[in-house]
Write a protein that holds these residues in place. Structure first.
Motif, mmCIF file in Angstrom:
data_model
loop_
_atom_site.group_PDB
_atom_site.id
_atom_site.type_symbol
_atom_site.label_atom_id
_atom_site.label_comp_id
_atom_site.label_asym_id
_atom_site.label_seq_id
_atom_site.Cartn_x
_atom_site.Cartn_y
_atom_site.Cartn_z
ATOM 1 N N ALA A 249 34.693 86.386 2.176
ATOM 2 C CA ALA A 249 35.492 85.198 2.463
ATOM 3 C C ALA A 249 34.800 84.303 3.484
ATOM 4 O O ALA A 249 34.781 83.066 3.333
ATOM 5 N N TYR A 250 34.225 84.911 4.518
ATOM 6 C CA TYR A 250 33.526 84.110 5.525
ATOM 7 C C TYR A 250 32.343 83.375 4.899
ATOM 8 O O TYR A 250 32.130 82.182 5.151
ATOM 9 N N LEU A 251 31.562 84.080 4.071
ATOM 10 C CA LEU A 251 30.419 83.445 3.437
ATOM 11 C C LEU A 251 30.864 82.297 2.535
ATOM 12 O O LEU A 251 30.252 81.215 2.530
ATOM 13 N N ALA A 252 31.953 82.495 1.784
ATOM 14 C CA ALA A 252 32.457 81.440 0.902
ATOM 15 C C ALA A 252 32.885 80.219 1.705
ATOM 16 O O ALA A 252 32.634 79.069 1.294
ATOM 17 N N LEU A 253 33.523 80.429 2.836
ATOM 18 C CA LEU A 253 33.937 79.306 3.679
ATOM 19 C C LEU A 253 32.733 78.505 4.157
ATOM 20 O O LEU A 253 32.764 77.263 4.190
ATOM 21 N N LYS A 254 31.671 79.182 4.529
ATOM 22 C CA LYS A 254 30.471 78.485 4.997
ATOM 23 C C LYS A 254 29.766 77.775 3.839
ATOM 24 O O LYS A 254 29.183 76.706 4.027
ATOM 25 N N GLU A 255 29.798 78.357 2.658
ATOM 26 C CA GLU A 255 29.225 77.677 1.495
ATOM 27 C C GLU A 255 29.981 76.382 1.216
ATOM 28 O O GLU A 255 29.373 75.332 0.955
ATOM 29 N N ILE A 256 31.294 76.439 1.265
ATOM 30 C CA ILE A 256 32.106 75.235 1.026
ATOM 31 C C ILE A 256 31.844 74.193 2.102
ATOM 32 O O ILE A 256 31.692 73.001 1.815
ATOM 33 N N GLU A 257 31.754 74.637 3.352
ATOM 34 C CA GLU A 257 31.529 73.708 4.461
ATOM 35 C C GLU A 257 30.203 72.976 4.335
ATOM 36 O O GLU A 257 30.125 71.763 4.563
ATOM 37 N N HIS A 258 29.145 73.684 3.956
ATOM 38 C CA HIS A 258 27.812 73.085 3.998
ATOM 39 C C HIS A 258 27.299 72.630 2.636
ATOM 40 O O HIS A 258 26.610 71.614 2.553
ATOM 41 N N VAL A 259 27.616 73.371 1.583
ATOM 42 C CA VAL A 259 27.100 73.038 0.254
ATOM 43 C C VAL A 259 28.124 72.267 -0.575
ATOM 44 O O VAL A 259 27.761 71.488 -1.448
ATOM 45 N N GLY A 260 29.398 72.505 -0.284
ATOM 46 C CA GLY A 260 30.441 71.799 -1.017
ATOM 47 C C GLY A 260 31.265 72.680 -1.920
ATOM 48 O O GLY A 260 32.358 72.308 -2.341
ATOM 49 N N GLN A 261 30.765 73.850 -2.236
ATOM 50 C CA GLN A 261 31.511 74.774 -3.076
ATOM 51 C C GLN A 261 30.994 76.200 -2.879
ATOM 52 O O GLN A 261 29.847 76.398 -2.487
ATOM 53 N N ALA A 262 31.866 77.155 -3.129
ATOM 54 C CA ALA A 262 31.481 78.562 -3.038
ATOM 55 C C ALA A 262 30.774 78.973 -4.315
ATOM 56 O O ALA A 262 31.119 78.517 -5.409
ATOM 57 N N SER A 263 29.787 79.827 -4.179
ATOM 58 C CA SER A 263 29.060 80.319 -5.343
ATOM 59 C C SER A 263 29.591 81.693 -5.728
ATOM 60 O O SER A 263 30.440 82.260 -5.049
ATOM 61 N N ALA A 264 29.094 82.222 -6.813
ATOM 62 C CA ALA A 264 29.521 83.528 -7.304
ATOM 63 C C ALA A 264 28.345 84.496 -7.246
ATOM 64 O O ALA A 264 27.188 84.098 -7.073
ATOM 65 N N GLY A 265 28.657 85.775 -7.385
ATOM 66 C CA GLY A 265 27.599 86.780 -7.434
ATOM 67 C C GLY A 265 27.556 87.634 -6.191
ATOM 68 O O GLY A 265 28.441 87.583 -5.325
ATOM 69 N N ASP A 266 26.492 88.429 -6.082
ATOM 70 C CA ASP A 266 26.336 89.336 -4.955
ATOM 71 C C ASP A 266 26.130 88.565 -3.652
ATOM 72 O O ASP A 266 25.627 87.431 -3.647
ATOM 73 N N LEU A 267 26.495 89.221 -2.561
ATOM 74 C CA LEU A 267 26.456 88.550 -1.267
ATOM 75 C C LEU A 267 25.036 88.241 -0.803
ATOM 76 O O LEU A 267 24.787 87.179 -0.232
ATOM 77 N N ARG A 268 24.093 89.151 -1.031
ATOM 78 C CA ARG A 268 22.758 88.945 -0.485
ATOM 79 C C ARG A 268 22.091 87.677 -0.999
ATOM 80 O O ARG A 268 21.626 86.857 -0.184
ATOM 81 N N PRO A 269 21.992 87.442 -2.320
ATOM 82 C CA PRO A 269 21.351 86.198 -2.764
ATOM 83 C C PRO A 269 22.123 84.954 -2.351
ATOM 84 O O PRO A 269 21.515 83.906 -2.090
ATOM 85 N N ARG A 270 23.443 85.063 -2.266
ATOM 86 C CA ARG A 270 24.233 83.910 -1.809
ATOM 87 C C ARG A 270 23.941 83.608 -0.340
ATOM 88 O O ARG A 270 23.782 82.443 0.044
#
Length: 431
Positions: A249-270
């Protein structure tokens, strides 16, 4: 000028303002007197601080006599500990008390800019500043001089920064071996004797009920994320998936904040993709060139340096210019800090069959730092401080183009001790 700390990032040492924009860097020398450090020890102030602020309530010293012998021999002594928690510099005061000495220690300049009391206390305990974003010749010369005169042991953390991974060692910085080797050469030329390096392993062990603590902290994090908190449980089979969900959830929030949307898949490549996005955006803005083998840490350091250089290039006295807006520069500093922080979640730390209570506590506290800005130091800890045999520092460099032999030896010694100490933690999967 407004307070920059209001929107500044929390850095990997748990403090605001990794890049200081309120004034240019100025070296903070160590306090060389003995009155203040003696008073701090006599009044047991470090014990109070560690208990109240860091929840480190007990300690165990192992092989402190090795340090005593080096001091008695008149060597210039360098202590090189692993750096896993913010309490590390303070817990070494227990070692200093045992061997009846005081210490000098190199500390990042931003730590002297948190508040007046902490800056005062840091200096009185023997700390002096280092400017991590540039070439701080004065700090390096001070460190070399301390080893040459053998006035007190010098503490240098060879990993540079901390990220709550007590069982893993980050790549070591070559500045440590440069300082030690230069001092050894000066001592040899003056006929003053040796410089020796003592690897020091620090291992924190949980003293409380880790399963209950983890359940309570996860429920608080789930509430902060607006989730319905899970019912109380001490079952690792339920706790560990919850920890993974909160991390995602924390990683998804940061993806949305900086990239604009959350990605899918394993945590490491994201995670790696977000780190690359943050760093490359800053590097383009400051026209920084990178090599294929540049580490994330090196890229972060270069960005921080570029931020400070660009900001002060506009005006050497920003405090006299109330119209200056540091916000764009703080945004870039925050992006670099976030990239380094994301890297502090090691891939192998929570592998089944290797999960200990301390690893769970550290992972939860990293997430707390990310969401709250500060970890909740509420798990009672005991620290083991183990001193290794002295490594005699040769004034001669190793073969050009080859790994630094002194750094390799230090790395091997620290890893060996840390692997052994990691086995003293409790298995979290078997409450």
């Amino acid at each position: 000028m407004r307070d920059e700390r209001a929107n500044a990032p929390i850095d990997e040492d748990g403090n605001h303002m990794t890049v200081i924009l309120s004034r240019p860097y100025s070296f903070v020398p160590p306090y060389r007197g003995n009155v203040w450090p003696a008073a701090i020890q006599k009044l047991r102030l470090i014990d109070r601080h560690l208990r109240k602020r860091e929840c480190v309530i007990d300690y165990e010293l192992r092989h402190a006599d090795r340090l005593t012998d080096s001091i008695a021999a008149g060597h210039g002594v360098l202590l090189a500990p692993n750096h896993c928690r913010y309490a590390d510099p303070i817990v070494l005061g227990w070692l200093a008390r045992e061997v009846h000495t005081h210490l000098f220690a190199m500390a990042s300049w931003h730590l002297f800019n948190t508040n007046g009391f902490e800056a005062f206390a840091l200096r009185r305990m023997g700390a002096f500043s280092i400017y991590r974003e540039g070439n701080d010749r004065q700090a390096i010369e001070t460190a070399i001089d301390i080893l040459v005169t053998a006035e007190r042991p010098l503490v240098l953390f060879p990993e540079g920064t901390t990220n709550r991974t007590n069982d893993l060692l980050k790549p070591l910085l070559d500045g440590v071996s440069f300082i030690a080797r230069t001092a050894a050469k000066k001592r040899e030329n003056a006929g003053q004797g040796k410089v020796v390096m003592h690897p020091v392993a620090l291992k924190y062990l949980c003293l409380g009920d880790t399963w209950q603590w983890a359940d309570e902290q996860l429920r608080q994090l789930e509430t902060a994320l607006s989730w319905q908190a899970a019912p109380p449980s001490r079952d690792p089979a339920r706790l560990l998936p919850r920890l993974l969900r909160v991390s995602e959830a924390y990683l998804a929030l940061k993806e949305i904040e900086h990239v604009g949307q959350a990605s899918a898949g394993d945590l490491r490549p994201r995670r790696d993709a977000l780190i690359e996005f943050l760093l490359s955006r800053c590097e383009r803005r400051y026209d920084l060139q990178i090599a294929s083998d540049d580490s994330v840490r090196e890229r972060v350091r270069r960005i921080r340096s570029a931020v400070a250089t660009a900001y002060f290039a506009e005006s050497p006295t920003p405090a006299s210019d109330p119209e200056r807006d540091p916000e764009p520069y703080l945004v870039d500093a925050a992006a670099a800090d976030l990239a380094q922080f994301l890297l502090s979640f090691p891939d192998e730390y929570m592998m089944p069959g290797q999960i200990t209570d301390t690893r769970v506590v550290e992972t939860i506290q990293r997430i707390q730092e990310a969401i709250y800005g500060k970890a909740k130091e509420t798990m009672p800890m005991k620290v083991v401080i183990e001193v290794d045999h002295a490594i005699e520092v040769s004034p001669q460099r190793g073969p050009r183009g080859q790994p630094d032999p002194l750094l390799c030896q230090l790395d091997e010694r620290l890893r060996t001790m840390m692997i052994a100490l990691s086995k003293e933690a409790r298995d979290f999967e078997k409450p």
